[in-house]
Design an enzyme around this catalytic site. Sequence first.
Site, mmCIF file in Angstrom:
data_model
loop_
_atom_site.group_PDB
_atom_site.id
_atom_site.type_symbol
_atom_site.label_atom_id
_atom_site.label_comp_id
_atom_site.label_asym_id
_atom_site.label_seq_id
_atom_site.Cartn_x
_atom_site.Cartn_y
_atom_site.Cartn_z
ATOM 1 N N ASN A 9 0.864 -1.183 0.000
ATOM 2 C CA ASN A 9 0.000 0.000 0.000
ATOM 3 C C ASN A 9 0.901 1.234 0.000
ATOM 4 O O ASN A 9 1.518 1.546 1.003
ATOM 5 C CB ASN A 9 -0.889 -0.041 1.253
ATOM 6 C CG ASN A 9 -1.706 1.226 1.424
ATOM 7 O OD1 ASN A 9 -1.821 2.038 0.508
ATOM 8 N ND2 ASN A 9 -2.279 1.394 2.611
ATOM 9 N N TRP A 10 0.950 1.903 -1.138
ATOM 10 C CA TRP A 10 1.866 3.044 -1.262
ATOM 11 C C TRP A 10 1.322 4.312 -0.619
ATOM 12 O O TRP A 10 2.035 5.309 -0.520
ATOM 13 C CB TRP A 10 2.164 3.316 -2.736
ATOM 14 C CG TRP A 10 2.961 2.260 -3.423
ATOM 15 C CD1 TRP A 10 3.413 1.086 -2.897
ATOM 16 C CD2 TRP A 10 3.415 2.289 -4.775
ATOM 17 N NE1 TRP A 10 4.115 0.384 -3.839
ATOM 18 C CE2 TRP A 10 4.132 1.106 -5.007
ATOM 19 C CE3 TRP A 10 3.286 3.214 -5.825
ATOM 20 C CZ2 TRP A 10 4.722 0.806 -6.240
ATOM 21 C CZ3 TRP A 10 3.857 2.921 -7.061
ATOM 22 C CH2 TRP A 10 4.570 1.721 -7.248
ATOM 23 N N LYS A 11 0.050 4.319 -0.270
ATOM 24 C CA LYS A 11 -0.584 5.525 0.291
ATOM 25 C C LYS A 11 -0.349 6.711 -0.661
ATOM 26 O O LYS A 11 -0.308 6.505 -1.869
ATOM 27 C CB LYS A 11 -0.051 5.788 1.705
ATOM 28 C CG LYS A 11 -0.142 4.516 2.559
ATOM 29 C CD LYS A 11 0.105 4.708 4.015
ATOM 30 C CE LYS A 11 -0.047 3.359 4.706
ATOM 31 N NZ LYS A 11 0.064 3.455 6.163
ATOM 32 N N GLU A 97 -6.706 4.649 7.790
ATOM 33 C CA GLU A 97 -6.537 6.078 7.489
ATOM 34 C C GLU A 97 -7.796 6.648 6.837
ATOM 35 O O GLU A 97 -8.164 7.799 7.071
ATOM 36 C CB GLU A 97 -5.289 6.287 6.617
ATOM 37 C CG GLU A 97 -4.017 6.121 7.438
ATOM 38 C CD GLU A 97 -2.824 5.600 6.682
ATOM 39 O OE1 GLU A 97 -2.794 5.676 5.442
ATOM 40 O OE2 GLU A 97 -1.890 5.092 7.351
ATOM 41 N N GLU A 167 -5.359 -5.069 10.497
ATOM 42 C CA GLU A 167 -4.324 -4.063 10.706
ATOM 43 C C GLU A 167 -4.602 -3.318 12.013
ATOM 44 O O GLU A 167 -5.391 -2.364 12.031
ATOM 45 C CB GLU A 167 -4.319 -3.060 9.557
ATOM 46 C CG GLU A 167 -4.028 -3.679 8.209
ATOM 47 C CD GLU A 167 -3.440 -2.659 7.252
ATOM 48 O OE1 GLU A 167 -2.335 -2.881 6.774
ATOM 49 O OE2 GLU A 167 -4.083 -1.626 7.008
ATOM 50 N N GLY A 173 2.496 2.208 10.679
ATOM 51 C CA GLY A 173 3.425 3.327 10.539
ATOM 52 C C GLY A 173 4.158 3.673 11.823
ATOM 53 O O GLY A 173 4.787 4.721 11.918
ATOM 54 N N SER A 213 3.471 -2.240 10.195
ATOM 55 C CA SER A 213 4.928 -2.314 10.408
ATOM 56 C C SER A 213 5.546 -3.642 9.983
ATOM 57 O O SER A 213 6.469 -4.140 10.636
ATOM 58 C CB SER A 213 5.269 -1.974 11.865
ATOM 59 O OG SER A 213 4.863 -0.649 12.168
ATOM 60 N N GLY A 234 2.897 -1.238 4.209
ATOM 61 C CA GLY A 234 2.894 0.179 3.859
ATOM 62 C C GLY A 234 4.308 0.650 3.567
ATOM 63 O O GLY A 234 4.867 0.387 2.494
ATOM 64 N N GLY A 235 4.926 1.311 4.537
ATOM 65 C CA GLY A 235 6.244 1.930 4.368
ATOM 66 C C GLY A 235 7.290 1.055 3.699
ATOM 67 O O GLY A 235 8.019 1.521 2.813
#
Length: 255
Positions: A9-11, A97, A167, A173, A213, A234-235
């Site tokens: 998920n690149w957001k 989010e 999640e 994050g 994470s 994500g990150g």
Amino acid sequence: MARPFIAGNWKMFKSVADTIRYVAEFRALVADVHDVDIVIAPPFLALHSAAEAAQGSNIGVAAQTLHWEREGAFTGEVSGPMVREAGATFVIIGHSERRTLFGETDAAVNRKVMAAIAATLTPIVCVGETLDQRERNETFEVLDRQLKTGLDGLTGEQLAQLVVAYEPVWAIGTGRNATPAQAAEAHGHLRTRLRQWFGAPAADACRLLYGGSVKPDNIAELIRQSDVDGALVGGASLDPRNFAEIVYRSRQATV
Ligand code: PGA
């Protein structure tokens, strides 16, 4: 365990040019991986370029949300058929989010799930408790409510195609992932509920991802837990080498 499912998920990161560069590098890194389902979720504007750059590869493309109507006076929104036409075949729905920053409710999640299915997109439905809710021992209650309303009206056949991502909000994050035992407990609970509501064959076919994470150095122990079928990253998905490493390790952990 079934084939791992690893989604990035690149957001709100990466331009069209960044996306084309990323996919060119990443597809070469994972070209020989045929036993993992791999998905990337770029921002809307880069969906088409991502799908084009990934054409003929083992990489699927996901949108990060959608609107539940096909078209209409909904300024700023994008619909399922539009996302599908751009080349995406998956869509993330109800990410925390979206829920906390943009007021997305369980009822909205449900409409979006139905719209995604109507547009032949595979939904990746996110659920998860906040730290407060976990500390008040409300985790299962929150997951039940999100799942019950979010998946209301789905048939067993539709559930079997679905991807659900657990999640915990406190792990997103923050660098603080759920322990493998916490993930196993929540996933076990989700699987039990899905069996009660949709029957065992459909519930067992539905893929349950862990998110929050996830990194190259914790993917293996997370994915070894029963009922953890993959990860939503994500990150650590923003760098193609990092994300490829997560794909490799998920695969080694499950052979
Ligand atoms: P993170 O995000 O891996 O950066 O914690 C996960 C997610 O939001 O899906």
